[in-house]
Design an enzyme around this catalytic site. Structure first.
Site, PDB file in Angstrom:
ATOM      1  N   TYR A 202       4.380  -1.089  11.944  1.00 50.94           N
ATOM      2  CA  TYR A 202       3.444   0.305  11.938  1.00 50.94           C
ATOM      3  C   TYR A 202       3.485   1.264  12.783  1.00 50.94           C
ATOM      4  O   TYR A 202       3.422   0.796  13.915  1.00 50.94           O
ATOM      5  CB  TYR A 202       2.170  -0.548  11.936  1.00 50.94           C
ATOM      6  CG  TYR A 202       1.725  -1.394  10.547  1.00 50.94           C
ATOM      7  CD1 TYR A 202       2.008  -2.532  10.470  1.00 50.94           C
ATOM      8  CD2 TYR A 202       0.955  -0.745   9.513  1.00 50.94           C
ATOM      9  CE1 TYR A 202       1.613  -3.416   9.590  1.00 50.94           C
ATOM     10  CE2 TYR A 202       0.581  -1.688   8.663  1.00 50.94           C
ATOM     11  CZ  TYR A 202       0.864  -2.856   8.332  1.00 50.94           C
ATOM     12  OH  TYR A 202       0.321  -3.592   7.323  1.00 50.94           O
ATOM     13  N   PRO A 294      -3.738   0.227   1.256  1.00 43.75           N
ATOM     14  CA  PRO A 294      -2.821  -0.787   1.474  1.00 43.75           C
ATOM     15  C   PRO A 294      -2.560  -0.937   2.861  1.00 43.75           C
ATOM     16  O   PRO A 294      -1.538  -1.990   3.034  1.00 43.75           O
ATOM     17  CB  PRO A 294      -1.632  -0.151   0.547  1.00 43.75           C
ATOM     18  CG  PRO A 294      -1.748   1.090   0.545  1.00 43.75           C
ATOM     19  CD  PRO A 294      -3.346   1.520   0.647  1.00 43.75           C
ATOM     20  N   LYS A 298      -4.368  -6.184   1.914  1.00 43.68           N
ATOM     21  CA  LYS A 298      -5.384  -7.223   1.598  1.00 43.68           C
ATOM     22  C   LYS A 298      -5.487  -7.102   0.044  1.00 43.68           C
ATOM     23  O   LYS A 298      -6.000  -8.378  -0.477  1.00 43.68           O
ATOM     24  CB  LYS A 298      -6.565  -6.855   1.909  1.00 43.68           C
ATOM     25  CG  LYS A 298      -6.660  -6.996   3.628  1.00 43.68           C
ATOM     26  CD  LYS A 298      -6.736  -8.531   4.019  1.00 43.68           C
ATOM     27  CE  LYS A 298      -6.167  -8.591   5.493  1.00 43.68           C
ATOM     28  NZ  LYS A 298      -5.114  -9.473   5.698  1.00 43.68           N
ATOM     29  N   TYR A 386      -4.992 -10.142   9.930  1.00 45.64           N
ATOM     30  CA  TYR A 386      -3.596  -9.875   9.354  1.00 45.64           C
ATOM     31  C   TYR A 386      -3.353 -10.782   8.333  1.00 45.64           C
ATOM     32  O   TYR A 386      -2.634 -10.870   7.392  1.00 45.64           O
ATOM     33  CB  TYR A 386      -2.742  -9.245  10.150  1.00 45.64           C
ATOM     34  CG  TYR A 386      -1.658  -8.474   9.536  1.00 45.64           C
ATOM     35  CD1 TYR A 386      -1.791  -7.028   8.877  1.00 45.64           C
ATOM     36  CD2 TYR A 386      -0.369  -8.934   9.204  1.00 45.64           C
ATOM     37  CE1 TYR A 386      -1.000  -6.418   8.282  1.00 45.64           C
ATOM     38  CE2 TYR A 386       0.529  -8.079   8.376  1.00 45.64           C
ATOM     39  CZ  TYR A 386       0.232  -7.003   7.925  1.00 45.64           C
ATOM     40  OH  TYR A 386       1.054  -6.242   7.095  1.00 45.64           O
TER      41      TYR A 386
HETATM   42  C1  LIG Z   1       1.775   1.062  -3.530  1.00 48.14           C
HETATM   43  C2  LIG Z   1       0.837  -0.107  -3.668  1.00 48.14           C
HETATM   44  C3  LIG Z   1       1.104  -1.026  -2.582  1.00 48.14           C
HETATM   45  C4  LIG Z   1       0.173  -2.237  -2.262  1.00 48.14           C
HETATM   46  N1  LIG Z   1       0.557  -3.003  -1.310  1.00 48.14           N
HETATM   47  C5  LIG Z   1      -0.177  -4.198  -0.968  1.00 48.14           C
HETATM   48  C6  LIG Z   1       0.146  -5.090   0.035  1.00 48.14           C
HETATM   49  O1  LIG Z   1       1.052  -5.012   0.687  1.00 48.14           O
HETATM   50  N2  LIG Z   1      -0.561  -6.207  -0.051  1.00 48.14           N
HETATM   51  C7  LIG Z   1      -1.729  -6.372  -0.735  1.00 48.14           C
HETATM   52  O2  LIG Z   1      -2.366  -7.613  -0.773  1.00 48.14           O
HETATM   53  N3  LIG Z   1      -2.121  -5.722  -2.056  1.00 48.14           N
HETATM   54  C8  LIG Z   1      -1.331  -4.325  -1.893  1.00 48.14           C
HETATM   55  N4  LIG Z   1      -1.657  -3.749  -3.000  1.00 48.14           N
HETATM   56  C9  LIG Z   1      -2.668  -3.923  -3.703  1.00 48.14           C
HETATM   57  C10 LIG Z   1      -2.624  -4.909  -4.912  1.00 48.14           C
HETATM   58  O3  LIG Z   1      -1.234  -4.349  -5.543  1.00 48.14           O
HETATM   59  C11 LIG Z   1      -3.493  -5.030  -5.972  1.00 48.14           C
HETATM   60  O4  LIG Z   1      -4.845  -5.341  -5.128  1.00 48.14           O
HETATM   61  C12 LIG Z   1      -3.437  -6.166  -6.796  1.00 48.14           C
HETATM   62  O5  LIG Z   1      -2.404  -5.682  -7.791  1.00 48.14           O
HETATM   63  C13 LIG Z   1      -4.631  -6.496  -7.626  1.00 48.14           C
HETATM   64  O6  LIG Z   1      -4.438  -7.585  -8.612  1.00 48.14           O
HETATM   65  P1  LIG Z   1      -5.391  -7.551  -9.717  1.00 48.14           P
HETATM   66  O7  LIG Z   1      -4.819  -8.373 -10.759  1.00 48.14           O
HETATM   67  O8  LIG Z   1      -6.859  -7.444  -9.401  1.00 48.14           O
HETATM   68  O9  LIG Z   1      -5.329  -5.920 -10.572  1.00 48.14           O
HETATM   69  P2  LIG Z   1      -3.768  -5.446 -11.132  1.00 48.14           P
HETATM   70  O10 LIG Z   1      -2.688  -5.897 -10.483  1.00 48.14           O
HETATM   71  O11 LIG Z   1      -4.071  -4.050 -11.182  1.00 48.14           O
HETATM   72  O12 LIG Z   1      -3.920  -6.026 -12.758  1.00 48.14           O
HETATM   73  C14 LIG Z   1      -4.751  -5.402 -13.675  1.00 48.14           C
HETATM   74  C15 LIG Z   1      -3.832  -5.940 -15.127  1.00 48.14           C
HETATM   75  O13 LIG Z   1      -4.978  -5.423 -15.971  1.00 48.14           O
HETATM   76  C16 LIG Z   1      -4.352  -4.803 -17.048  1.00 48.14           C
HETATM   77  N5  LIG Z   1      -4.875  -3.878 -17.548  1.00 48.14           N
HETATM   78  C17 LIG Z   1      -5.528  -2.675 -17.283  1.00 48.14           C
HETATM   79  N6  LIG Z   1      -6.418  -2.351 -18.069  1.00 48.14           N
HETATM   80  C18 LIG Z   1      -6.401  -3.070 -19.162  1.00 48.14           C
HETATM   81  C19 LIG Z   1      -7.151  -3.080 -20.656  1.00 48.14           C
HETATM   82  N7  LIG Z   1      -7.831  -2.090 -21.007  1.00 48.14           N
HETATM   83  N8  LIG Z   1      -6.810  -4.278 -21.254  1.00 48.14           N
HETATM   84  C20 LIG Z   1      -6.014  -5.281 -20.870  1.00 48.14           C
HETATM   85  N9  LIG Z   1      -5.356  -5.234 -19.700  1.00 48.14           N
HETATM   86  C21 LIG Z   1      -5.461  -4.234 -18.809  1.00 48.14           C
HETATM   87  C22 LIG Z   1      -3.273  -4.039 -16.172  1.00 48.14           C
HETATM   88  O14 LIG Z   1      -2.072  -3.654 -16.879  1.00 48.14           O
HETATM   89  C23 LIG Z   1      -2.872  -5.205 -15.071  1.00 48.14           C
HETATM   90  O15 LIG Z   1      -1.547  -5.852 -15.573  1.00 48.14           O
HETATM   91  C24 LIG Z   1      -0.950  -2.359  -3.079  1.00 48.14           C
HETATM   92  C25 LIG Z   1      -0.951  -1.577  -4.272  1.00 48.14           C
HETATM   93  C26 LIG Z   1      -0.533  -0.454  -4.451  1.00 48.14           C
HETATM   94  C27 LIG Z   1      -0.688   0.531  -5.415  1.00 48.14           C
END
Ligand SMILES: Cc1cc2nc3c(=O)[nH]c(=O)nc-3n(C[C@H](O)[C@H](O)[C@H](O)COP(=O)(O)OP(=O)(O)OC[C@H]3O[C@@H](n4cnc5c(N)ncnc54)[C@H](O)[C@@H]3O)c2cc1C
Length: 400
Positions: A202, A294, A298, A386
């Site tokens: 970092y 990010p 977390k 972390y």
């Molecule tokens: C660039 C980036 C880097 C990141 N780095 C980190 C990291 O290093 N460590 C970490 O812990 N987190 C990180 N995150 C965050 C992490 O990716 C998210 O917190 C995680 O994806 C959350 O999971 P989720 O299942 O709650 O949501 P999501 O992964 O967003 O899943 C939601 C799902 O619902 C679907 N969906 C949406 N709308 C609808 C609908 N209307 N009907 C049906 N399905 C739907 C979507 O297509 C998706 O598949 C990062 C995020 C980004 C963008």
């Protein structure tokens, strides 16, 4: 019309993990996802798993490939003033570590596990909506292959991410939203280059934040701070590498290895919490309820701890009819969510340069980093957060 015990909207980490936890407890679920399977698997996002998330995946029996291919990191570096300072995560936390394993790999493993259970998982569902949320039979509607479907559920888990339909279907005024936008975003790249450091770096630089990370022994994942609305096409690959190297190269000559850029994007940064994480028989989990910048890595880990708490509550409801754990779901999750929010905000504001900062702010940040890297107490505080604060409940209570 069909029925199920728990209707799950979204096949991201939260929805798939919950589906498998319910399966292990003999509870039926249907997962409805609006994107195609390949799209969900190929989406490049998180990559850092806390110790507790790794332990959870192992306890659920879906961690075999993670154990084989995940890269365990016992430390990380904080770099400023041209020098890298090591934070020995494992030494400072009694042996806990983080594991680098792409979110897309986690999702792939969970989809494979779901398919092996033969329980329903619908991809490419169109016009997904949820209704009758405050009744005893909430519903999910969607259209697939030209046919309309209705699923009547005992409960709905809104695992559909920040832009999903579930949170938006809750009546105005039922939730309080806590929101904070940051005046910067991350330009991120995936590059075909072997990582030049075995651990994350970092960097706080006069030109702004940068992060060195990796996805595998041949893929480097790098980011640097840009304005939140920065057009990605403005950055040629050459300009991206010039900026990365300028910010990351340290006085001892360490720098990332340059390679072909295979993916690039700009992500704005936000902190957001919707509370409570429940309305009637709809329970929000993961990014549907909260997002973090990010910097603290977390988001995915919070999605995992939320669904563990939800699985415990649903197991208790079906086994003994008790509903007190359903009632406590939001409060139990939010305790951990707010601590992760605070940590992510702190990592972000400590390591980024803000367009409206004063000379005082800049000197305070440097003093903060100097203190952090010189004090065992401060390093221990960073390390324990972390690698992940304890999950609020035991795995056993969720049937593992
Ligand atoms: C660039 C980036 C880097 C990141 N780095 C980190 C990291 O290093 N460590 C970490 O812990 N987190 C990180 N995150 C965050 C992490 O990716 C998210 O917190 C995680 O994806 C959350 O999971 P989720 O299942 O709650 O949501 P999501 O992964 O967003 O899943 C939601 C799902 O619902 C679907 N969906 C949406 N709308 C609808 C609908 N209307 N009907 C049906 N399905 C739907 C979507 O297509 C998706 O598949 C990062 C995020 C980004 C963008």
């Amino acid at each position: 019309m069909s029925t199920t015990q728990v209707g799950i909207v979204g096949a991201g980490p939260a929805g798939l993990l919950l589906g498998h936890l319910l399966h292990l407890n003999g509870i039926d679920s249907v997962i409805v996802e609006n994107r195609a399977r390949d799209y969900v698997i190929d989406r490049v996002r998180a990559g850092v798993l806390e110790q507790g998330t790794v332990d959870l995946l192992m306890a659920m029996g879906v961690g075999e490939r993670l154990q084989r291919e995940g890269l365990r990191h016992d430390g990380l570096y904080i770099s400023f003033g041209g020098e890298r300072h090591h934070i020995a995560l494992a030494d400072l936390t009694g042996g806990k570590a983080i594991t680098v394993y792409g979110q897309n790999e986690v999702v792939k493993d969970l989809i494979d596990a779901r398919i092996a259970t033969s329980r329903p998982l619908h991809f490419e569902a169109e016009h997904v909506s949820v209704g009758a949320l405050d009744s005893s039979r909430p519903t999910i509607h969607f259209r697939q292959g030209g046919t309309d479907h209705e699923i009547r559920c005992d409960f709905i888990a809104g695992c559909d991410g920040f832009h999903g339909v579930c949170r938006q279907s809750i009546p105005d005024g039922a939730l309080t939203n806590y929101d904070r936008l940051y005046p910067f975003g991350w330009l991120g790249i995936l590059a075909g280059a072997p990582p030049s450091s075995a651990e994350l770096v970092y960097t706080y630089h006069d030109r702004g934040f940068a992060l060195f990370s990796m996805r595998s022994p041949t893929i480097t994942r790098l980011y640097f701070q840009v304005p939140p609305d920065e057009p990605i096409d403005q950055w040629t690959d050459e300009a991206i590498w010039d900026e990365m190297l300028m910010r990351m190269t340290t006085r001892d000559g360490w720098k990332p290895q340059v390679g072909r850029i295979v993916q690039k994007s700009v992500t704005p940064m936000r902190s957001f919490v919707a509370a409570p994480m429940r309305y009637g028989r709809l329970f929000l989990a993961g990014d549907a309820a909260h997002i973090v910048p990010p910097t603290g890595a977390k988001g995915l880990n919070l999605a995992a701890s939320d669904v563990l708490v939800l699985a415990r509550a649903l197991k208790a409801f079906y086994e003994s009819g008790r509903s007190d754990w359903l009632d406590e779901y939001s409060a139990v999750c939010l305790r951990r969510v707010w601590k992760a929010q605070r940590f992510s905000w702190w990592m972000t504001t400590t390591l980024h340069r803000s367009p409206d900062e004063t000379a005082f702010d800049h000197q305070r940040q440097i003093a903060d980093l100097d203190y952090l890297t010189g004090s065992r107490a401060a390093m221990t505080s960073l390390a324990e957060q972390y690698v992940g604060l304890p999950m609020e409940i035991s795995f056993e209570s969720a049937g593992l």
